[in-house]
Design a protein around this motif. Sequence first.
Motif, PDB file in Angstrom:
ATOM      1  N   GLN A  14       0.833  -1.195   0.000  1.00 44.71           N
ATOM      2  CA  GLN A  14       0.000   0.000   0.000  1.00 44.71           C
ATOM      3  C   GLN A  14       0.866   1.243   0.000  1.00 44.71           C
ATOM      4  OE1 GLN A  14      -2.124  -0.675   3.724  1.00 44.71           O
ATOM      5  NE2 GLN A  14      -1.044   1.015   4.673  1.00 44.71           N
ATOM      6  N   LYS A  15       0.298   2.316  -0.493  1.00 46.25           N
ATOM      7  CA  LYS A  15       0.994   3.590  -0.479  1.00 46.25           C
ATOM      8  C   LYS A  15       0.934   4.139   0.941  1.00 46.25           C
ATOM      9  CE  LYS A  15       1.319   8.015  -2.676  1.00 46.25           C
ATOM     10  NZ  LYS A  15       1.104   8.747  -3.906  1.00 46.25           N
ATOM     11  N   ALA A  16       2.093   4.492   1.465  1.00 52.56           N
ATOM     12  CA  ALA A  16       2.171   5.031   2.828  1.00 52.56           C
ATOM     13  C   ALA A  16       2.348   6.536   2.756  1.00 52.56           C
ATOM     14  CB  ALA A  16       3.340   4.393   3.576  1.00 52.56           C
ATOM     15  N   THR A  17       1.528   7.241   3.498  1.00 56.99           N
ATOM     16  CA  THR A  17       1.661   8.688   3.576  1.00 56.99           C
ATOM     17  C   THR A  17       1.748   9.085   5.033  1.00 56.99           C
ATOM     18  OG1 THR A  17      -0.734   8.974   3.551  1.00 56.99           O
ATOM     19  CG2 THR A  17       0.389   9.125   1.439  1.00 56.99           C
ATOM     20  N   SER A  18       2.569  10.088   5.284  1.00 57.39           N
ATOM     21  CA  SER A  18       2.736  10.538   6.657  1.00 57.39           C
ATOM     22  C   SER A  18       3.181  11.983   6.657  1.00 57.39           C
ATOM     23  CB  SER A  18       3.775   9.681   7.378  1.00 57.39           C
ATOM     24  OG  SER A  18       4.039  10.223   8.652  1.00 57.39           O
ATOM     25  N   THR A  19       2.548  12.783   7.482  1.00 57.54           N
ATOM     26  CA  THR A  19       2.985  14.170   7.651  1.00 57.54           C
ATOM     27  C   THR A  19       3.716  14.337   8.974  1.00 57.54           C
ATOM     28  OG1 THR A  19       0.849  14.743   8.624  1.00 57.54           O
ATOM     29  CG2 THR A  19       1.117  15.104   6.244  1.00 57.54           C
ATOM     30  N   THR A  20       3.659  13.302   9.818  1.00 51.79           N
ATOM     31  CA  THR A  20       4.275  13.375  11.143  1.00 51.79           C
ATOM     32  C   THR A  20       5.543  12.549  11.245  1.00 51.79           C
ATOM     33  OG1 THR A  20       2.999  11.505  11.962  1.00 51.79           O
ATOM     34  CG2 THR A  20       2.010  13.679  12.234  1.00 51.79           C
ATOM     35  N   GLY A  21       5.875  11.786  10.199  1.00 50.93           N
ATOM     36  CA  GLY A  21       7.025  10.894  10.255  1.00 50.93           C
ATOM     37  C   GLY A  21       6.679   9.531  10.814  1.00 50.93           C
ATOM     38  N   ILE A  22       5.410   9.317  11.134  1.00 48.99           N
ATOM     39  CA  ILE A  22       4.937   8.033  11.663  1.00 48.99           C
ATOM     40  C   ILE A  22       4.000   7.409  10.634  1.00 48.99           C
ATOM     41  CG2 ILE A  22       3.603   6.892  13.475  1.00 48.99           C
ATOM     42  CD1 ILE A  22       4.477   9.182  15.336  1.00 48.99           C
ATOM     43  N   THR A  23       4.304   6.186  10.245  1.00 48.01           N
ATOM     44  CA  THR A  23       3.473   5.469   9.285  1.00 48.01           C
ATOM     45  C   THR A  23       2.799   4.308   9.994  1.00 48.01           C
ATOM     46  OG1 THR A  23       4.998   6.036   7.505  1.00 48.01           O
ATOM     47  CG2 THR A  23       3.483   4.222   7.098  1.00 48.01           C
ATOM     48  N   THR A  24       1.494   4.178   9.832  1.00 48.58           N
ATOM     49  CA  THR A  24       0.768   3.061  10.430  1.00 48.58           C
ATOM     50  C   THR A  24       0.134   2.230   9.313  1.00 48.58           C
ATOM     51  OG1 THR A  24      -1.267   4.357  10.662  1.00 48.58           O
ATOM     52  CG2 THR A  24       0.247   4.351  12.530  1.00 48.58           C
ATOM     53  N   PHE A  25      -0.030   0.937   9.597  1.00 49.29           N
ATOM     54  CA  PHE A  25      -0.679   0.047   8.649  1.00 49.29           C
ATOM     55  C   PHE A  25      -1.304  -1.090   9.435  1.00 49.29           C
ATOM     56  CE2 PHE A  25       3.821  -0.740   8.915  1.00 49.29           C
ATOM     57  CZ  PHE A  25       3.920  -2.097   9.144  1.00 49.29           C
ATOM     58  N   ASP A  26      -2.320  -1.703   8.859  1.00 51.49           N
ATOM     59  CA  ASP A  26      -3.101  -2.736   9.533  1.00 51.49           C
ATOM     60  C   ASP A  26      -2.635  -4.120   9.102  1.00 51.49           C
ATOM     61  OD1 ASP A  26      -4.989  -4.232  10.848  1.00 51.49           O
ATOM     62  OD2 ASP A  26      -6.679  -3.535   9.656  1.00 51.49           O
TER      63      ASP A  26
END
Length: 53
Positions: A14-26
């Motif tokens: 999946q494409k990961a996007t983050s504006t905080t530098g933290i990436t989450t995924f399920d």
Amino acid sequence: MRVLNLQGRTVLDQKATSTTGITTFDVHDLPAGLYQVQLFDGQKLTTQRLQKE
């Protein structure tokens, strides 16, 4: 962002996007085990190990 099983097969992509530098995924649907998580920002590939219990 890509998650691979121990055989090298992609089990989540999946494409990961983050504006905080933290990436989450399920990973809720993945069975327990060891995985590799790969993040690619267009220039650098980062690989981390993930153990799901």
